[in-house]
Design an enzyme around this catalytic site. Structure first.
Site: not given
Ligand code: PEP
Ligand code: MG
Length: 561
Positions: A187, A486
């Site tokens: 993250h 992506c």
């Protein structure tokens, strides 16, 4: 000069003083009592003073914060003076409990109550728990948890950052992120790239750097140097100038000889989409629909879904928008779809597989996507995450067709999908390589673990070979289907060139990366990209693949990338 090394996950070179993320506040011992048993009102007064101080500090920070961080801080500051929290804590103090233990227990009860109420109230649970930790820190005279408040810029050093911490991260004050844990797909890394902050993860030993020490961080090389000298000052200055020139993407991804590679954006909702359109993304290559509904206890209604998706479509009229159906599970749990007690969530019921255990949710989502698409002009494509077999691809295509969606696709993020690309692409219209997961599954290395960062690297030749196999499968006789990327690999300018050389047709990334990727792509011909890709795929190690590609792209150095 002493150095530390980790994995560079977001480029940039800066100099600044170190500030450490404080240790999380620990739970006050059960049974802890206050020391004025005859005058509990004194202990209650101490709690009130502490909660007031916390509220004032949060209000002050909300006053200067921007965007999402402001709203988070405002909500938390209200919670700090919540009468229910203070009243239940006072009751416990009157029975002899210490103020710290009392607010801890009262916070837990309020959090549980909010959680049980569900919906919007349940989403406030994290605020209560944050506030009680802040009050305990204040009572104990410890630094407040979370990102340190500072009026002057600093380099944040932490073990890793939680999503809630990053919501209050002000890129005007934090110059760079350095973590001792965390992997390249963690993250922290994703947030650093989206904010354009230089970042190094998995840098062992950085916890030991004294607070206030001046350091030079190189987010491309993955190094941290203590007490920088004139060379580092010159490098940081050169980067500042290059970064200023690199903020604008012209709006067309193309090699120097005119081979078009549309550069698209990864978004998590309408707000991101508007920003992506302003950054001139050529469309959306990944709408992470689960980000619209994180922490939801119940399935979003069809109206809520239509509104969320239409907001994204409206930001890109007439342009391509690739919607990914809910990718719940592992690092992105959605309580209404996933089972948090699974022993091995990354290999469990996640992504498309939730259709096995919660049938109907996917069909209703596809219907909502189709309804939203019918009210907008965007060219809507839909893809399923975590597809592993050709049967799954065929079933998904059928569900799309039943919902009236014309362009079904799959994400290739499980090695079996790359190996079976030809059969899978026979069932659908396109594929998008999710290199974050494809890397973790190819290397069998948890994408969130800093200790496995070297394995969890999309430059691994094994991962590049997976990409190559997928593209070859897509161009098999009888069909020619587009394959995009992506995952975060698309945002690394050197790796982007390799991916294009391998035959990938679009690249989707955080809007911050568009200008850098666009500039480097525009510096090579398609044939050069193919040659560089050949060198990288034939490398024996990830480091060799990266070094070989970077050596062929001197433009990276001049752009500070
Ligand atoms: C990926 O795995 O590369 C991807 C784009 O999906 P996510 O990061 O949301 O799992
Ligand atoms: Mg994924």
């Amino acid at each position: 000069m002493e150095n530390f090394a980790g994995v560079g996950v977001s480029p940039g070179r800066v100099i600044g003083p170190v500030r450490h993320m404080p240790m999380p506040v620990s739970e006050p011992p059960a049974g802890e009592r206050h020391d004025t048993p005859d005058a509990p009102e004194q202990a209650v007064a101490a709690l009130k003073v502490a909660s007031k101080a916390v509220q004032e500090e949060l209000k002050r920070r909300a006053g200067i914060a921007k965007g999402d961080g402001k709203a988070v801080l405002q909500a938390t500051s209200l919670m700090a003076a919540d009468p229910m929290l203070l009243k239940s804590a006072a009751k416990l103090i009157n029975n002899g409990m210490s103020p710290a233990r009392a607010v801890w227990e009262a916070g837990a009860s309020v959090a549980e109550m909010l959680h049980n109420l569900g919906g919007y109230m349940a989403e406030r649970t994290a605020d209560v728990l944050d506030v009680r930790a802040r009050i305990v820190a204040e009572l104990r005279g410890l630094p407040a948890p979370g990102i340190p408040a500072s009026d002057t810029p600093f380099i944040l050093v932490a073990e890793d950052l939680a999503p809630a911490d990053t919501a209050t991260l002000d890129p005007g004050v934090v110059l760079a992120l350095v973590t001792s844990g965390g992997g390249p797909q963690s993250h922290t890394a994703i947030i650093a790239r989206s904010l354009g902050l230089p970042a190094v993860v998995a840098a062992t030993g950085v916890e030991g750097i004294d607070s206030g020490t001046l350091v030079f961080v190189d987010g491309a090389a993955g190094t941290i140097a203590l007490n920088p000298g004139s060379d580092e000052e010159a490098a940081a200055e050169a980067y500042r100038a290059a970064a200023a020139a690199l903020t604008v993407f012209g709006g067309v991804g193309v090699t120097s000889d005119g081979h078009a590679v549309p550069l698209l954006a990864n978004v998590g909702g309408a707000k991101d989409a508007v920003k992506a359109a302003e950054a001139k993304a050529q469309g959306v290559g990944l709408l992470r629909t689960e980000f619209c509904f994180l922490e939801r206890e119940t399935e979003p209604t069809s109206e809520e879904q239509i509104e969320a998706y239409k907001g994204v479509f409206d930001a890109f009229p007439g342009k391509k928008v690739v919607v990914r159906t809910l990718d719940a599970g592992a690092d992105k749990p959605l309580p209404f779809l996933t089972d948090s007690s699974e022993p091995n969530p990354a290999l469990g019921v996640r992504g498309y597989r939730t259709d096995f255990t919660s049938p109907g949710v996917l069909e209703r989502q596809l219907k909502a996507i189709a309804d939203a698409a019918s009210q907008a002009t965007a060219d809507v494509w839909v893809m399923a995450p975590m597809i592993s077999t050709a049967e799954e691809a065929a079933d998904f295509a059928k569900l799309c067709s039943n919902a009236g969606l014309q362009t079904p696709g799959v994400m290739v993020e499980v090695p079996s999908a790359a190996l079976m690309a030809e059969a899978i692409l026979g069932e659908v219209s396109f594929a998008s390589l999710g290199t974050n997961d494809l890397t973790q599954y190819t290397m069998a290395a948890d994408r969130q673990l800093g200790s496995l960062a070297a394995l969890n690297n999309s430059w691994q030749p094994a991962v590049l070979r997976m990409v190559k196999l997928t593209v070859e499968g897509s161009a098999a006789e009888g069909h020619e289907k587009p394959v995009g990327v992506c995952g975060e690999a698309a945002a690394d300018p050197a790796l982007a060139v390799v991916l294009v050389g391998l035959g990938v047709s679009t690249l989707s990334m955080t809007p911050r990366a568009l200008a850098g990727v666009g500039a480097v792509l525009n510096s090579v011909t398609l044939a050069e990209a193919q040659r560089i890709a050949g060198l990288a795929v034939a490398a024996r190690t990830a480091a060799e693949a990266r070094d070989r590609a970077r050596a062929e792209l001197p433009v990276l150095e001049s752009l500070g990338l």
